[in-house]
Scaffold this active site. Sequence first.
Site, PDB file in Angstrom:
ATOM      1  N   HIS A  15      -7.551  -1.855   5.776  1.00 21.63           N
ATOM      2  CA  HIS A  15      -6.578  -0.802   6.588  1.00 21.63           C
ATOM      3  C   HIS A  15      -7.192   0.850   6.148  1.00 21.63           C
ATOM      4  O   HIS A  15      -8.609   0.557   5.732  1.00 21.63           O
ATOM      5  CB  HIS A  15      -5.310  -0.815   5.844  1.00 21.63           C
ATOM      6  CG  HIS A  15      -3.968   0.035   6.395  1.00 21.63           C
ATOM      7  ND1 HIS A  15      -3.939   0.003   7.667  1.00 21.63           N
ATOM      8  CD2 HIS A  15      -3.287   0.731   6.260  1.00 21.63           C
ATOM      9  CE1 HIS A  15      -3.122   0.630   8.070  1.00 21.63           C
ATOM     10  NE2 HIS A  15      -2.302   1.025   6.896  1.00 21.63           N
TER      11      HIS A  15
ATOM     12  N   HIS B  97       5.817  -5.456  12.566  1.00 17.08           N
ATOM     13  CA  HIS B  97       5.264  -4.249  12.274  1.00 17.08           C
ATOM     14  C   HIS B  97       4.719  -3.660  13.683  1.00 17.08           C
ATOM     15  O   HIS B  97       3.702  -3.076  13.915  1.00 17.08           O
ATOM     16  CB  HIS B  97       3.903  -4.275  11.501  1.00 17.08           C
ATOM     17  CG  HIS B  97       3.578  -2.825  11.022  1.00 17.08           C
ATOM     18  ND1 HIS B  97       2.526  -2.119  11.189  1.00 17.08           N
ATOM     19  CD2 HIS B  97       3.702  -2.113   9.805  1.00 17.08           C
ATOM     20  CE1 HIS B  97       2.350  -1.094  10.715  1.00 17.08           C
ATOM     21  NE2 HIS B  97       3.294  -0.903   9.690  1.00 17.08           N
TER      22      HIS B  97
ATOM     23  N   HIS C  54       1.215   3.989   2.122  1.00 14.74           N
ATOM     24  CA  HIS C  54       2.056   4.560   3.551  1.00 14.74           C
ATOM     25  C   HIS C  54       3.470   4.670   3.218  1.00 14.74           C
ATOM     26  O   HIS C  54       4.183   3.673   2.863  1.00 14.74           O
ATOM     27  CB  HIS C  54       1.234   4.067   4.357  1.00 14.74           C
ATOM     28  CG  HIS C  54       0.011   4.454   4.775  1.00 14.74           C
ATOM     29  ND1 HIS C  54      -0.740   3.661   5.611  1.00 14.74           N
ATOM     30  CD2 HIS C  54      -0.770   5.527   4.548  1.00 14.74           C
ATOM     31  CE1 HIS C  54      -2.045   4.336   6.070  1.00 14.74           C
ATOM     32  NE2 HIS C  54      -1.988   5.585   5.342  1.00 14.74           N
TER      33      HIS C  54
ATOM     34  N   ASP D   8       5.779   4.332   5.254  1.00 11.10           N
ATOM     35  CA  ASP D   8       6.596   3.315   5.941  1.00 11.10           C
ATOM     36  C   ASP D   8       6.887   1.951   5.029  1.00 11.10           C
ATOM     37  O   ASP D   8       7.595   1.065   5.310  1.00 11.10           O
ATOM     38  CB  ASP D   8       6.407   3.037   7.287  1.00 11.10           C
ATOM     39  CG  ASP D   8       4.919   2.528   7.346  1.00 11.10           C
ATOM     40  OD1 ASP D   8       4.107   3.032   6.780  1.00 11.10           O
ATOM     41  OD2 ASP D   8       4.534   1.559   8.109  1.00 11.10           O
ATOM     42  N   HIS D   9       6.010   1.808   3.962  1.00 11.32           N
ATOM     43  CA  HIS D   9       6.202   0.739   3.088  1.00 11.32           C
ATOM     44  C   HIS D   9       6.657   1.101   1.811  1.00 11.32           C
ATOM     45  O   HIS D   9       6.920   0.428   0.875  1.00 11.32           O
ATOM     46  CB  HIS D   9       4.806   0.217   2.975  1.00 11.32           C
ATOM     47  CG  HIS D   9       4.167  -0.457   4.249  1.00 11.32           C
ATOM     48  ND1 HIS D   9       4.329  -1.673   4.570  1.00 11.32           N
ATOM     49  CD2 HIS D   9       3.729   0.067   5.415  1.00 11.32           C
ATOM     50  CE1 HIS D   9       3.797  -2.003   5.616  1.00 11.32           C
ATOM     51  NE2 HIS D   9       3.394  -0.584   6.308  1.00 11.32           N
TER      52      HIS D   9
ATOM     53  N   ASP E 264      -0.420  -3.860   6.529  1.00 11.87           N
ATOM     54  CA  ASP E 264      -1.311  -3.550   7.483  1.00 11.87           C
ATOM     55  C   ASP E 264      -2.595  -3.905   7.316  1.00 11.87           C
ATOM     56  O   ASP E 264      -3.263  -3.473   6.455  1.00 11.87           O
ATOM     57  CB  ASP E 264      -1.032  -2.253   7.633  1.00 11.87           C
ATOM     58  CG  ASP E 264       0.344  -1.322   7.672  1.00 11.87           C
ATOM     59  OD1 ASP E 264       1.403  -2.016   7.363  1.00 11.87           O
ATOM     60  OD2 ASP E 264       0.565  -0.308   8.094  1.00 11.87           O
TER      61      ASP E 264
ATOM     62  N   HIS F  73       0.883  -0.938   0.041  1.00 12.90           N
ATOM     63  CA  HIS F  73      -0.022   0.080  -0.134  1.00 12.90           C
ATOM     64  C   HIS F  73       0.825   1.147   0.261  1.00 12.90           C
ATOM     65  O   HIS F  73       2.021   1.057   0.022  1.00 12.90           O
ATOM     66  CB  HIS F  73      -0.863  -0.252   1.176  1.00 12.90           C
ATOM     67  CG  HIS F  73      -0.246   0.123   2.570  1.00 12.90           C
ATOM     68  ND1 HIS F  73       0.305  -0.935   2.962  1.00 12.90           N
ATOM     69  CD2 HIS F  73      -0.341   0.936   3.451  1.00 12.90           C
ATOM     70  CE1 HIS F  73       1.018  -0.428   4.382  1.00 12.90           C
ATOM     71  NE2 HIS F  73       0.422   0.652   4.544  1.00 12.90           N
TER      72      HIS F  73
END
Length: 302
Positions: free
Chosen positions: A140, A268, A63, A65-66, A210, A61
């Site tokens: 999510h 995570h 976000h 942090d990914h 997530d 996805h």
Amino acid sequence: MFEITILGCGSATPSLKHMPSSQVVDHNGKYFMIDCGEGTQLEVRRRGIKMARLNNIFISHLHGDHILGLPGLLSSLSLNDFTGEMHVYMLPEGIDVIKQTLATFAHEPNYTLTFHPLTVENKVIYEDATMTVETFPLSHTVPAVGFLFKEKPKPRRIIGEMVEFHQVPLRERAALKDGADYVKEDGTVVPNRLLTRDPEPPSTYAYASDTMPCRSVREAVAGVDLLYHEATYGDDKVSQAHGRGHSTAREAGRIAREVGAKQLVIGHFSKAYNNNEQVLIDQAREEYPTAILAYEGLRIKC
């Protein structure tokens, strides 16, 4: 060989203990990257992963942090004289952003870079002679998918002393692996079961981060050999977990138990637990006793 290496298992922001999400799947020497948070390319070097074997990157996805490590990694490939093919699978809203970022800050790549838009559904997105990769919907705060790696059925294993005894020519042995009997020149039929053994069962690996607990995850990961499931928070932050589209460690353990996963790795982690991750693994193990706590550099086989 079917092995997963954890490159990052922290959530949201980097900390002194964990890097953001990323991992590499090694399947018979072919590498597949899942997510690419900041610092991923440094972890790749620390863990001795050969980028020449990496040709596919899957982004769950959009976000940060990914995904924020992706432009730097793709740029460094050119600087390191990577000349192969790179396929990046991600939601379409992010493709133009990554393309524009590379066009602005990076040199024209000296390798073939192909983007594949994902949709939030159950779908096979990759296939080769030995494995498929499927997406499945996550629950999510933004559209997100998990990834299911499934080995194809393996060929039968030849019994060396038996094929020598029956003088089976080399040209016939591929057929034996596919289950064929061997017919001698005089017409004698040697049954395949005398010449081969059953193959090892195919392995499966599922990545679910997530996500909150949801039916689509349970259905997709039922019976997997290895499940990586996010466990961002503990029991003390259930409402916070669900409000932010995440699961608790206990919920991850419960899902693994309910779906019959053979092994569970939780990751995570919120940085709120940096000094007390034991509470997360303890809560997960109350539901799934053999759960494993992820950490950077962990290597685990399916």
